[in-house]
Design an enzyme around this catalytic site. Structure first.
Site, short mmCIF file in Angstrom:
data_model
loop_
_atom_site.label_atom_id
_atom_site.label_comp_id
_atom_site.label_asym_id
_atom_site.label_seq_id
_atom_site.Cartn_x
_atom_site.Cartn_y
_atom_site.Cartn_z
N PHE A 81 0.61 -1.23 -0.07
CA PHE A 81 0.07 0.13 -0.01
C PHE A 81 0.84 1.29 0.00
O PHE A 81 0.18 2.28 -0.20
CB PHE A 81 -0.93 -0.03 1.29
N ASP A 186 -4.20 -7.72 12.70
CA ASP A 186 -3.19 -7.96 11.44
C ASP A 186 -1.62 -8.00 11.98
O ASP A 186 -0.69 -7.60 11.60
CB ASP A 186 -3.09 -6.87 10.47
#
Length: 423
Positions: A81, A186
């Site tokens: 990202f 995560d």
């Protein structure tokens, strides 16, 4: 497919040279300064995603923030990202992450990670956030600069003393999130950073959510608990499971494959003894308990930190800190105030430079400030419970009486006005 270490995996599947592509790439050259297209001026991204004109010492309107405020720029990493850059400002060094894609103005979650960074309390085991801004439709996030991530740090193997230190640090950081009713969602070695001061820090809060908003979360399937894969609902127990897989990976150097049958083997702890050669039974049973298939039976962060096997690995200073914390600090009860910005999280000082807090002459009894902002908590009369984990052979390990923790004597003089951090 049999379980194998990362070394065995590399030996069986050697890298092969890739055939070069005949198609000429038309990809634009990556730059931290963004495109040359003229867009709106830079804007700071505040709490709740509120945008305000960028106003900072040294900034000149019409000039790129990167060019004006940072020197010695160097690209140090890249992810799915964004790209990460190193930059200096007034003698201090920072990490600046720039999004790879231009922000979609219609996306309601475009500033979700930044909103979480504004909310999270400061803690030595959480990545320190400084500011974020929008410039030429790219998002920039400025944080403290860390040395490396845990995946790279552990690639040549770690001694058990270091692993226990990592266990303490990450449990402490995750405990702060859980006490404020947030889930990380995560946790994996790539999202754990090693600070310049040697602290291990949870990072990458793009999937962090409130406990009551945990439906539909996606993470790395190699680390997700089985109940998350089945119903796609995360919990504090699923964070514990992901942390356990992380500990398992750095302890055994286990290769984590995405193959379904392979994942079932290590997630149900069908791991041969050869992977734990040279490791203590305490470390092995700790990881196994955190990977319990029954999520309700997994220990919490607080229970793990107070468990005798972890407690015995602490330094004397850490033991004193944990006792004071367990006796005087309660979970933050005003998370909504923190979330709304009416209460500012307390910034802990470095344990190296921390000095005793002076007591006002008017006050006869010094107070201990909790690490998580909110109303001062009252001393807890009962100590936190101590879990007894079962070893892999299902026989509970014995704990010598001499190693058991003693109750804090509350009949003596009041405690000194000190504030401690878990390191």
């Amino acid at each position: 497919m049999e379980l194998q270490t990362k070394t065995e995996r590399r030996e069986k599947t050697p890298e092969t040279a890739k055939c070069p592509s005949l198609k000429k790439s038309t990809k634009k050259r990556v730059s931290i300064r963004g495109t040359t297209e003229v867009k709106l001026g830079p804007q700071l991204i505040g709490k709740n995603g509120v945008l305000t004109p960028f106003d900072s010492d040294g900034y000149v309107a019409g000039m790129s923030i990167i060019d004006r405020l940072f020197t010695e720029l160097e690209k140090i990493g890249s992810g799915d990202f964004g790209d990460v850059w190193r930059g200096e400002n007034n003698g201090d060094v920072f990490a600046i992450k720039k999004s790879k894609q231009e922000v979609n103005t219609g996306d309601p979650n475009k500033f979700k990670e930044i909103e979480m960074l504004h909310i999270l309390p400061h803690h030595p085991n959480l990545l320190r956030f400084h500011k974020a801004w929008l410039e030429k439709d790219f998002i920039y996030i400025q944080t403290e600069l860390c040395r490396t991530n845990l995946l790279e740090y552990s690639k040549n193997g770690l001694d058990e003393k270091t692993i226990w230190r990592i266990v303490r640090h990450l449990l402490s950081g995750l405990d702060v999130l859980h006490r404020n009713e947030y889930l990380h969602n995560d946790i994996k070695p790539e999202n754990i950073l090693v600070g310049s001061n040697g602290f291990f820090k949870l990072a990458d809060f793009g999937l962090t959510r409130r406990v009551d908003c945990s439906k539909g979360i996606e993470g790395d399937s190699r680390y997700l608990a089985l109940e998350v894969l089945l119903n796609n609902t995360t919990s504090m127990a699923s964070d514990i499971f992901a942390l356990a897989i992380t500990f398992l990976e750095i302890t055994t150097n286990l290769h984590l494959d995405t193959d379904a049958d392979y994942k079932v083997k290590y997630k149900t702890f069908q791991i041969p003894d050869r992977f734990f050669v040279g490791r203590s039974i305490e470390l092995r049973s700790l990881i196994q308990s955190m990977m319990n298939l029954d999520a309700s039976k997994r220990p919490s962060c607080v229970e793990l930190l107070n468990e005798s096997r972890i407690f015995e690995k602490l330094t004397e200073r850490e033991k004193r800190s944990l006792k004071i914390r367990g006796e005087s600090e309660e979970p933050a009860s005003e998370c909504s105030e923190i979330r709304n910005g009416s209460v500012s999280p307390e910034v802990p000082k470095s344990p190296i430079t921390k000095k005793p807090r002076t007591v006002s002459p008017k006050s006869k009894t010094p107070k201990i400030s909790p690490k998580i902002s909110g109303s001062p908590s009252t001393p807890v009369q009962q100590p936190l419970p101590i879990l007894r984990f079962s070893s892999p052979d299902n026989s509970p390990p014995s704990t010598p009486p001499s190693n058991r923790r003693r109750q804090i004597d509350r009949t003596g003089p009041p405690p000194r006005a000190l504030s401690f951090n878990i390191i």
